[in-house]
Design a protein around this motif. Sequence first.
Motif, mmCIF file in Angstrom:
data_model
loop_
_atom_site.group_PDB
_atom_site.id
_atom_site.type_symbol
_atom_site.label_atom_id
_atom_site.label_comp_id
_atom_site.label_asym_id
_atom_site.label_seq_id
_atom_site.Cartn_x
_atom_site.Cartn_y
_atom_site.Cartn_z
ATOM 1 N N ARG A 83 0.812 -1.210 0.000
ATOM 2 C CA ARG A 83 0.000 0.000 0.000
ATOM 3 C C ARG A 83 0.854 1.271 0.000
ATOM 4 O O ARG A 83 0.588 2.208 -0.760
ATOM 5 C CB ARG A 83 -0.952 -0.032 1.195
ATOM 6 N N GLY A 121 2.593 1.578 -3.314
ATOM 7 C CA GLY A 121 1.601 1.858 -4.361
ATOM 8 C C GLY A 121 1.312 3.342 -4.484
ATOM 9 O O GLY A 121 1.300 3.894 -5.589
ATOM 10 N N VAL A 122 1.125 4.007 -3.348
ATOM 11 C CA VAL A 122 0.805 5.438 -3.370
ATOM 12 C C VAL A 122 1.933 6.228 -4.038
ATOM 13 O O VAL A 122 1.697 7.090 -4.885
ATOM 14 C CB VAL A 122 0.564 5.962 -1.934
ATOM 15 N N VAL A 181 2.267 5.547 -7.964
ATOM 16 C CA VAL A 181 1.320 6.242 -8.844
ATOM 17 C C VAL A 181 1.981 7.517 -9.378
ATOM 18 O O VAL A 181 1.995 7.770 -10.584
ATOM 19 C CB VAL A 181 0.018 6.617 -8.101
ATOM 20 N N ILE A 184 5.314 6.583 -11.626
ATOM 21 C CA ILE A 184 5.066 5.958 -12.934
ATOM 22 C C ILE A 184 4.243 6.867 -13.836
ATOM 23 O O ILE A 184 4.534 6.993 -15.025
ATOM 24 C CB ILE A 184 4.397 4.575 -12.754
ATOM 25 N N ALA A 189 9.088 -0.341 -7.500
ATOM 26 C CA ALA A 189 8.265 -1.133 -8.416
ATOM 27 C C ALA A 189 8.701 -2.594 -8.438
ATOM 28 O O ALA A 189 7.855 -3.497 -8.432
ATOM 29 C CB ALA A 189 8.320 -0.539 -9.829
#
Lengths: 146, 128
Positions: free
Chosen positions: A28, A31-32, A35, A38, A80
């Motif tokens: 999590r 992931g934030v 975003v 990428i 990543a």
Amino acid sequence: MSVVIEQPRSPRSRKRANLEKYGWMYMRASGVVLVVLIFGHLFVNLFLGEGIKAIDFAFVGGKWSDPFWKVWDLLMLWLALIHGTNGMRTLVNDYTSKPKIAKTLNISLWAICAVLVTLGTLVIFTFDPCPAGAAAELLPSFCSAK
Amino acid sequence: MPSMPAGTLYRGKVGMWSWVLHRITGVAIFFFLLVHVLDTALVRLSPEAYNAVIGTYKTPLIGLAELGLVAAILFHALNGLRVILIDFWRKGVKYQNVMFWIVIGIAAALFLGFAPRHLDHVFNLGLF
Ligand code: HEM
Ligand code: HEM
């Protein structure tokens, strides 16, 4: 002699359970950040200017002469790859029934991850935008061979 | 007449399909990234080697595949944020269904903003 009976509802191993929890939180948290990294990467490399047509050695040379993009790519590389590898581990654990096969696959996944993180990191830090002896027309405009 | 079960968060309907899509896109991006780190590493070999391989990124076939990659990223990233909201936001579970359609909406809008421009570059249309 007294017999110690394990609590029936205690997790199989605290250490494992904690590791699993950190993995869950990492997916999590990374992931934030990913975003932003990428979407920014795709916006600059695929959308701005001539998009995919503009990408060549000189383009990379231009970007990686700026510490800002070096740090950007370094973060993206580590976050990543570890995120993807940990996600693949979830799939391996879901779809394999034999623990031995799961273990082999997971070790292979993390080995590939380690190799690529190392390779990608070395590439960023040892990159030379103006390699000696290279064809001048392929180099970024700031190289003295130009 | 009994109605169809509405589905829980992960069984049936939106909850399950979003999870399946999240999985498939995650795996696809993972395999792309393995190749991508290797192709980028060619900058250490020679400008010629890197340009030759990145040249394949500009061909029509791979150019179209890049649309798929971008669509996969858009969905996985935005749906990932939805999953995070379901886990941490008090009302996340209640709104998971609406949030799925918001994810699809934003992903579609961004994709439509990107695709024509990208096709223009790949096929040398000179539109933009
Ligand atoms: C078709 C789409 C893509 C293109 C054309 C592209 C292009 C590039 C280029 C030209 C570089 C060199 C450095 C730079 O420009 O920053 C690079 C590096 C990198 N890209 Fe991409 N990229 C794409 C998609 C992605 C995606 C989806 C990810 C993440 C999942 C990603 C992750 C990375 C990473 C981690 C690096 C650094 C590699 C290293 O350290 O050796 N790229 N990319
Ligand atoms: C762009 C930002 C990203 C966000 C916000 C994001 C978010 C997430 C989240 C929250 C999960 C956990 C899902 C769960 O526990 O149910 C996840 C799983 C996963 N992600 Fe990502 N992710 C991103 C990028 C990536 C990238 C670049 C890769 C590949 C290199 C990737 C591959 C995976 C995989 C393979 C899984 C496991 C899927 C599963 O267990 O079903 N993700 N992602």
